[in-house]
Design a protein around this motif. Structure first.
Motif, short mmCIF file in Angstrom:
data_model
loop_
_atom_site.label_atom_id
_atom_site.label_comp_id
_atom_site.label_asym_id
_atom_site.label_seq_id
_atom_site.Cartn_x
_atom_site.Cartn_y
_atom_site.Cartn_z
N LEU A 82 54.65 47.34 54.83
CA LEU A 82 54.79 46.50 53.64
C LEU A 82 55.98 45.57 53.82
O LEU A 82 57.09 46.03 54.10
CB LEU A 82 55.00 47.37 52.40
CG LEU A 82 53.88 48.36 52.07
CD1 LEU A 82 54.29 49.27 50.92
CD2 LEU A 82 52.59 47.61 51.74
N LEU A 83 55.75 44.28 53.67
CA LEU A 83 56.81 43.28 53.79
C LEU A 83 57.18 42.83 52.37
O LEU A 83 56.37 42.22 51.68
CB LEU A 83 56.36 42.09 54.63
CG LEU A 83 55.89 42.42 56.05
CD1 LEU A 83 55.52 41.14 56.79
CD2 LEU A 83 56.95 43.20 56.81
N VAL A 84 58.39 43.18 51.96
CA VAL A 84 58.83 42.93 50.60
C VAL A 84 59.46 41.55 50.49
O VAL A 84 60.45 41.26 51.16
CB VAL A 84 59.82 44.00 50.14
CG1 VAL A 84 60.13 43.84 48.65
CG2 VAL A 84 59.28 45.40 50.41
N ASP A 85 58.86 40.69 49.68
CA ASP A 85 59.40 39.38 49.38
C ASP A 85 59.65 38.56 50.65
O ASP A 85 58.73 38.34 51.43
CB ASP A 85 60.66 39.52 48.52
CG ASP A 85 60.94 38.27 47.70
OD1 ASP A 85 59.98 37.58 47.31
OD2 ASP A 85 62.12 37.97 47.44
N VAL A 86 60.90 38.16 50.92
CA VAL A 86 61.17 37.24 52.02
C VAL A 86 61.07 37.88 53.40
O VAL A 86 61.17 37.19 54.41
CB VAL A 86 62.56 36.56 51.88
CG1 VAL A 86 62.58 35.66 50.67
CG2 VAL A 86 63.66 37.60 51.80
N ASP A 87 60.85 39.19 53.48
CA ASP A 87 60.74 39.84 54.79
C ASP A 87 59.59 39.28 55.61
O ASP A 87 59.63 39.33 56.84
CB ASP A 87 60.59 41.36 54.63
CG ASP A 87 61.91 42.05 54.33
OD1 ASP A 87 62.96 41.44 54.60
OD2 ASP A 87 61.89 43.18 53.82
N VAL A 88 58.56 38.73 54.95
CA VAL A 88 57.44 38.14 55.70
C VAL A 88 57.90 36.94 56.51
O VAL A 88 57.28 36.57 57.51
CB VAL A 88 56.30 37.75 54.74
CG1 VAL A 88 56.69 36.57 53.86
CG2 VAL A 88 55.01 37.44 55.51
N ASN A 89 58.99 36.30 56.12
CA ASN A 89 59.49 35.13 56.82
C ASN A 89 60.53 35.46 57.88
O ASN A 89 61.10 34.56 58.50
CB ASN A 89 60.10 34.14 55.82
CG ASN A 89 59.08 33.60 54.85
OD1 ASN A 89 57.93 33.36 55.22
ND2 ASN A 89 59.46 33.42 53.60
N MET A 90 60.79 36.74 58.09
CA MET A 90 61.77 37.19 59.06
C MET A 90 61.05 37.72 60.30
O MET A 90 60.52 38.83 60.26
CB MET A 90 62.68 38.26 58.46
CG MET A 90 63.36 37.85 57.17
SD MET A 90 64.49 36.46 57.45
CE MET A 90 64.99 36.09 55.77
N PRO A 91 61.01 36.95 61.40
CA PRO A 91 60.25 37.38 62.58
C PRO A 91 60.65 38.75 63.10
O PRO A 91 59.81 39.50 63.58
CB PRO A 91 60.55 36.27 63.61
CG PRO A 91 60.96 35.09 62.81
CD PRO A 91 61.65 35.63 61.59
N GLN A 92 61.92 39.07 63.01
CA GLN A 92 62.38 40.35 63.54
C GLN A 92 61.82 41.53 62.76
O GLN A 92 61.64 42.63 63.31
CB GLN A 92 63.92 40.41 63.58
CG GLN A 92 64.60 40.46 62.23
CD GLN A 92 64.83 39.09 61.62
OE1 GLN A 92 64.16 38.12 61.95
NE2 GLN A 92 65.81 39.01 60.72
N VAL A 93 61.53 41.33 61.47
CA VAL A 93 60.99 42.43 60.66
C VAL A 93 59.54 42.70 61.05
O VAL A 93 59.14 43.86 61.25
CB VAL A 93 61.09 42.10 59.16
CG1 VAL A 93 60.44 43.20 58.32
CG2 VAL A 93 62.55 41.93 58.75
N ALA A 94 58.73 41.65 61.18
CA ALA A 94 57.34 41.83 61.60
C ALA A 94 57.28 42.44 62.99
O ALA A 94 56.46 43.34 63.26
CB ALA A 94 56.60 40.50 61.57
#
Length: 236
Positions: free
Chosen positions: A112-124
């Motif tokens: 689950l990508l919460v809010d702006v985490d979808v825009n953080m390449p390192q999180v994905a």
């Protein structure tokens, strides 16, 4: 499960026929902590009534911005706290998690990508390295900052860079992207947004990702510190 049909709908709106996984799309930033239990109870009733997996609205719990996945029985089968926070939320002094934590479901391994985490390449990338085959995102974007390419390319980059399926709700719209970067349902604010994908199909070669990271780490001093041909430095 050979095909998974995902629908992005307005909060509490009935899902389209055939939907198996629903993501609520809402215009508010989050549900306040005082209202979170009431929201989750309503979401559980929705999941049970419509017999769907459900990602409800973003909510505050224990001073974290959170997202969860409910089963068709209305049970929370996975949750995630935001790793990064929207600038508009930082004044509230909410805490941030230090890692993305995918979890196993009948739909595959979900992150689950919460809010702006979808825009953080390192999180994905971290989610995929931890085995995720499906990324589900729910994001709040102010109307003055909401434009199609921002949402489209955030989801497409997460999918094609990591070989993983992505479904993302943002503002009052949504997009569903296959692991090869193909838009199965292009970004639209005309909800519902709906598409079917193969949740077992994933292009990510985790061994190759890990080997590439080790290689880059090993040679980073050479890449970063060696003077370039023109006498400058090559920054990575």
């Amino acid at each position: 499960m050979q095909q998974l049909t995902i629908a992005i709908v307005p909060t509490l709106a009935a899902p389209p026929e055939g939907a198996q996984l629903v993501i609520f799309c809402d215009p508010r930033g989050y549900v306040a902590e005082i209202d979170s239990s009431m929201m989750l109870a309503a979401a559980a009733r929705y999941a049970i009534r419509h017999k769907v997996y459900l990602v409800p609205e973003r909510f505050i719990a224990a001073n974290y911005l959170c997202l969860c996945l409910l089963s068709p029985q209305g049970v929370v089968i996975g949750a995630q706290r935001a790793v990064h926070l929207n600038l508009s939320l930082r004044e509230h002094n909410y805490y941030r998690d230090d890692a993305i934590r995918p979890f196993d479901t009948p739909l595959g391994r979900v992150a689950l990508l919460v809010d702006v985490d979808v825009n953080m390449p390192q999180v994905a990338r971290a989610a995929v390295e931890a085995g995720a085959t499906l990324l589900l995102s729910s994001q709040f974007i102010q109307l003055y900052d909401l434009y199609e390419d921002r949402v489209r390319y955030g989801a497409i980059n997460a999918a094609v860079s990591n070989g993983v399926n992505v479904a993302a709700a943002a503002g009052m719209g949504g997009i569903i992207v296959r692991c090869d970067g193909r838009e199965l349902a292009g970004f639209s604010e005309e909800l519902p947004v709906m598409a079917a994908l193969d949740p077992s199909r994933c292009h990510a070669d985790r061994d190759a990702i890990a080997a590439g990271r080790r290689l880059l780490t090993r040679h980073r001093p050479l890449l970063a510190d060696r003077p370039a041909a023109e006498g400058g430095r090559l920054d990575v």
